[in-house]
Design an enzyme around this catalytic site. Structure first.
Site, short mmCIF file in Angstrom:
data_model
loop_
_atom_site.label_atom_id
_atom_site.label_comp_id
_atom_site.label_asym_id
_atom_site.label_seq_id
_atom_site.Cartn_x
_atom_site.Cartn_y
_atom_site.Cartn_z
N ASP A 1 33.78 -71.92 -36.73
CA ASP A 1 33.58 -72.97 -37.73
C ASP A 1 34.35 -74.25 -37.42
O ASP A 1 33.87 -75.34 -37.67
CB ASP A 1 34.02 -72.48 -39.13
N GLU B 1 47.36 -82.06 -51.99
CA GLU B 1 47.89 -81.93 -50.63
C GLU B 1 47.08 -82.89 -49.77
O GLU B 1 45.94 -82.59 -49.40
CB GLU B 1 47.72 -80.49 -50.12
N GLY C 1 46.93 -86.58 -46.94
CA GLY C 1 47.14 -86.91 -45.54
C GLY C 1 48.55 -87.41 -45.24
O GLY C 1 49.38 -87.57 -46.12
N GLY D 1 50.89 -86.77 -51.67
CA GLY D 1 50.59 -85.65 -52.55
C GLY D 1 51.42 -85.55 -53.80
O GLY D 1 52.35 -86.33 -54.02
N GLU E 1 52.87 -76.40 -52.37
CA GLU E 1 52.27 -75.10 -52.12
C GLU E 1 53.32 -74.24 -51.43
O GLU E 1 54.22 -74.75 -50.77
CB GLU E 1 51.03 -75.23 -51.23
N ALA F 1 40.06 -78.44 -47.45
CA ALA F 1 39.70 -79.25 -46.27
C ALA F 1 39.21 -78.32 -45.17
O ALA F 1 39.22 -77.10 -45.32
CB ALA F 1 40.92 -80.05 -45.81
N TRP F 2 38.79 -78.90 -44.02
CA TRP F 2 38.14 -78.09 -42.99
C TRP F 2 39.06 -77.66 -41.86
O TRP F 2 38.64 -76.97 -40.94
CB TRP F 2 36.94 -78.84 -42.40
N ASN F 3 40.33 -78.08 -41.87
CA ASN F 3 41.13 -77.81 -40.68
C ASN F 3 41.71 -76.39 -40.62
O ASN F 3 41.85 -75.83 -39.53
CB ASN F 3 42.21 -78.87 -40.50
N LYS G 1 55.41 -89.77 -51.91
CA LYS G 1 54.59 -90.99 -51.97
C LYS G 1 53.09 -90.62 -52.07
O LYS G 1 52.73 -89.74 -52.83
CB LYS G 1 54.91 -91.90 -50.79
N SER H 1 35.46 -76.72 -47.75
CA SER H 1 34.77 -77.86 -47.15
C SER H 1 33.38 -77.43 -46.71
O SER H 1 33.19 -76.31 -46.21
CB SER H 1 35.56 -78.36 -45.94
N LEU I 1 42.31 -83.92 -68.81
CA LEU I 1 43.76 -83.68 -68.69
C LEU I 1 44.09 -82.41 -67.93
O LEU I 1 44.92 -81.62 -68.36
CB LEU I 1 44.41 -83.67 -70.08
N CYS J 1 47.59 -81.91 -41.00
CA CYS J 1 48.02 -82.96 -41.94
C CYS J 1 49.46 -83.41 -41.68
O CYS J 1 49.80 -84.57 -41.89
CB CYS J 1 47.87 -82.48 -43.37
P1 NAD Z 1 38.05 -84.80 -47.58
O1 NAD Z 1 38.89 -85.50 -48.57
O2 NAD Z 1 36.92 -85.52 -46.97
O3 NAD Z 1 37.42 -83.49 -48.24
C1 NAD Z 1 38.21 -82.48 -48.82
C2 NAD Z 1 37.39 -81.68 -49.80
O4 NAD Z 1 37.06 -82.50 -50.92
C3 NAD Z 1 36.07 -81.15 -49.26
O5 NAD Z 1 35.88 -79.84 -49.73
C4 NAD Z 1 35.05 -82.10 -49.88
O6 NAD Z 1 33.76 -81.53 -50.03
C5 NAD Z 1 35.67 -82.36 -51.22
N1 NAD Z 1 35.27 -83.60 -51.90
C6 NAD Z 1 34.75 -84.74 -51.37
N2 NAD Z 1 34.55 -85.64 -52.35
C7 NAD Z 1 34.95 -85.08 -53.51
C8 NAD Z 1 35.00 -85.53 -54.87
N3 NAD Z 1 34.60 -86.75 -55.22
N4 NAD Z 1 35.49 -84.69 -55.81
C9 NAD Z 1 35.92 -83.46 -55.48
N5 NAD Z 1 35.89 -82.98 -54.21
C10 NAD Z 1 35.42 -83.78 -53.24
O7 NAD Z 1 39.07 -84.24 -46.48
P2 NAD Z 1 38.71 -83.48 -45.11
O8 NAD Z 1 38.11 -84.46 -44.18
O9 NAD Z 1 37.98 -82.22 -45.42
O10 NAD Z 1 40.14 -83.04 -44.59
C11 NAD Z 1 40.98 -83.86 -43.82
C12 NAD Z 1 42.07 -84.46 -44.68
O11 NAD Z 1 42.78 -83.44 -45.35
C13 NAD Z 1 43.12 -85.21 -43.88
O12 NAD Z 1 43.42 -86.42 -44.55
C14 NAD Z 1 44.32 -84.29 -43.90
O13 NAD Z 1 45.55 -84.92 -43.73
C15 NAD Z 1 44.18 -83.65 -45.23
N6 NAD Z 1 44.88 -82.37 -45.28
C16 NAD Z 1 46.04 -82.27 -46.00
C17 NAD Z 1 46.75 -81.06 -46.02
C18 NAD Z 1 48.04 -80.94 -46.79
O14 NAD Z 1 48.43 -79.81 -47.06
N7 NAD Z 1 48.69 -82.00 -47.17
C19 NAD Z 1 46.26 -79.96 -45.33
C20 NAD Z 1 45.08 -80.10 -44.61
C21 NAD Z 1 44.40 -81.31 -44.59
#
Ligand code: NAD
Length: 488
Positions: A93, A249, A251, A458, A462, A150-152, A455, A177, A243, A283
């Site tokens: 995936d 979490e 970027g 987030g 977690e 997210a997808w990572n 900032k 994702s 509310l 991230c």
């Molecule tokens: P993304 O924001 O594009 O999508 C994340 C999720 O949100 C997906 O499941 C998507 O379908 C959903 N989504 C999109 N629009 C939405 C809306 N309006 N309302 C509710 N849900 C919605 O992020 P991405 O491209 O999947 O992941 C990459 C990002 O995630 C990077 O910025 C990375 O830094 C961040 N990330 C952060 C952490 C952390 O723990 N801080 C961990 C992993 C990834």
């Protein structure tokens, strides 16, 4: 008609047809081919997920915490038993190397569930006398929580969100994702196998529209979101309408600071881990590498040598591959565009900078591990999250200067420091505006350690016992022990 496997949504302990047959495709990033199809969570599925979650909550929240703990520990054992199969699914995936997924993704997901299962029976209230009366508190679950991933790290993110939520007696509706929908379904199957009651962990599938539904539904008490800052803002704004509590979490654009006295090989290892692990799609990546002037020539020499000699890019399932494909063609292009911007704005390419077409995976979405030197703080590549294998290297002269430059970003997810000077290490880290920090290390994130951003990276945390507070609410109960005084 496609002969591909079609997954349905997972509701109330089984797969549920969406009634319309509407599906989306999931692409293998290493081949560009469609791996399988997934049914979108239509309105009927969404409604069923909510009704099921209500039923699940009534059963799960009434269980003794130690019973919940025992069931969750069975799921941990199943995750570990099925590690290789689950890890292979994550590789297909995400495009990340098997070398990583087989020892990190499922393992760290299982660790988090094990950690919170262990804590579940220890959740307690307190009591205090108030004259002859007294009050006591109960830590109660919130109800139905939504998880949006997210997808990572698809399966790991699902575990990290489900673990504290379920341990505290909540139920979760999880939306992975749309690029990596399988891991959460496999987790849901495992929960059912372990004896988690139906409705306690439902999985709904789809893009941001299904995510947006979760953020506005009035039966949902909390949203835990992992994704981009921009999406996080939308989620939080939508959640405000009813509310909901939120955990965000988001970027980062994290600094990694290397002082002259650092062990140069360890510092190079950290910079490579912090930029090339999971082909840069992490991230907490330390994408701004600040190197003090005296160590800079040696650091750059070893960084170039090791990047060019030790990275093995190709079919992610090949056991020798340590650097995989980016999630999608669009994302590959986005990363390549950032590289062009870096060149145009005057940064110098030390190595990389192109797409790659390895012999054993010629159609995958690969970008070479890329290092820019001669970077300045104002460049686009120094400011924006690229989320790919692109490292920017800066030089600095003194400690105060580097602290100020490291902090001059609206993001604050992570930070790292390399030095042999123990007092400087702590002094510098204490001044970093970041929630996840490492000294002479980078990237390790054990279940015991709370993680989350400062900032705009987030809100909330977690992992770590800290997170229990985010999945419980306090009920205070005042108990009168005497005849009630009243002016009426
Ligand atoms: P993304 O924001 O594009 O999508 C994340 C999720 O949100 C997906 O499941 C998507 O379908 C959903 N989504 C999109 N629009 C939405 C809306 N309006 N309302 C509710 N849900 C919605 O992020 P991405 O491209 O999947 O992941 C990459 C990002 O995630 C990077 O910025 C990375 O830094 C961040 N990330 C952060 C952490 C952390 O723990 N801080 C961990 C992993 C990834």
């Amino acid at each position: 008609m496609s002969s591909k496997v079609i997954y349905q949504n997972y509701v109330h302990g089984k797969y549920l047809a969406n009634g319309t047959g509407e599906t989306f495709e999931v692409i293998n990033p290493a081949t560009g081919n469609v791996s399988y199809l997934v049914e979108v969570a239509t309105e009927s599925v969404q409604q069923a997920a909510i009704e099921s979650a209500k039923t699940g909550f009534a059963i799960w929240s009434a269980m003794m915490p130690i019973e919940r703990s025992r069931i969750l520990l069975k799921a941990v054992a199943l995750l570990r038993e099925q590690n290789d199969d689950l890890a292979a699914g994550e590789v297909l995936d995400t495009g990340k190397p098997w070398q990583e997924a087989s020892v990190v993704d499922i393992v760290t997901g299982a660790d988090s569930i094990e950690f919170f299962a262990g804590l579940a029976p220890s959740i307690e209230g307190n009591q205090q006398p108030v004259g002859a009366d007294f009050y006591y508190t109960r830590r109660e679950p919130l109800g139905i929580c939504a998880g949006i991933g997210a997808w990572n790290y698809p399966l790991q993110i699902a575990c990290w969100k489900a673990a504290p939520a379920l341990a505290c007696g909540n139920v979760m509706i999880f939306k992975p994702s749309e690029e990596t929908p399988r891991g959460a379904m496999r987790l849901a199957e495992i929960f059912t196998q372990a004896g988690v009651p139906d409705g306690v962990f439902n999985v709904v599938q789809g893009d941001g529209r299904v995510g947006a539904w979760l953020t506005t539904n009035e039966d949902i008490a909390k949203v835990s979101f992992t994704g981009e800052v921009g999406t996080g803002k939308k989620v939080m704004a939508a959640a405000a309408g009813s509310l909901k509590e939120v955990t965000m979490e988001l970027g980062g654009k994290s600094p990694l600071i290397i002082f002259n006295d650092a062990d140069v090989e360890n510092a190079v290892s950290a910079a490579m881990l912090a930029n090339f692990y999971t082909q840069g799609e992490v991230c907490t990546n330390g994408t701004r590498v600040f190197v003090q002037q005296d160590i800079y020539p040696r650091f750059i020499q070893r960084l170039k040598e090791r990047t060019e000699q030790n990275i093995v890019c190709g079919d992610p399932m090949h056991p020798d591959t340590n650097f995989g494909a980016l999630i999608s063609r669009d994302h590959q292009q986005k990363v390549l565009d950032y590289i062009e911007i870096g060149k145009k704005e005057g940064a110098t390419l030390l190595t990389g900078g192109t797409a790659l077409t390895p012999d054993n995976a010629p159609n995958g979405f690969f970008v070479a591990p890329t290092v820019f030197i001669d970077c300045t703080d104002e460049m686009t590549i120094s400011k924006e999250e690229i989320f790919g294998p692109v490292m920017s290297v800066f030089t600095f002269t003194d400690e105060d200067e580097v602290i100020e430059r490291a902090n001059s970003t609206h993001l604050g997810l992570a930070a790292g420091v390399f030095t042999q000077d123990i007092t400087r290490a702590h002094r510098v880290i204490h001044q970093m505006q970041a929630g996840i920090c490492w000294i002479n290390a980078y990237g390790a994130s054990p279940a015991e350690m709370p993680v989350g951003g400062y900032k705009m990276s987030g809100i909330g945390r977690e992992n770590g016992s800290e997170t229990l507070k985010a999945y419980t609410q306090i009920k205070a109960v005042y108990v009168g022990m005497q005849s009630l005084e009243s002016p009426f």
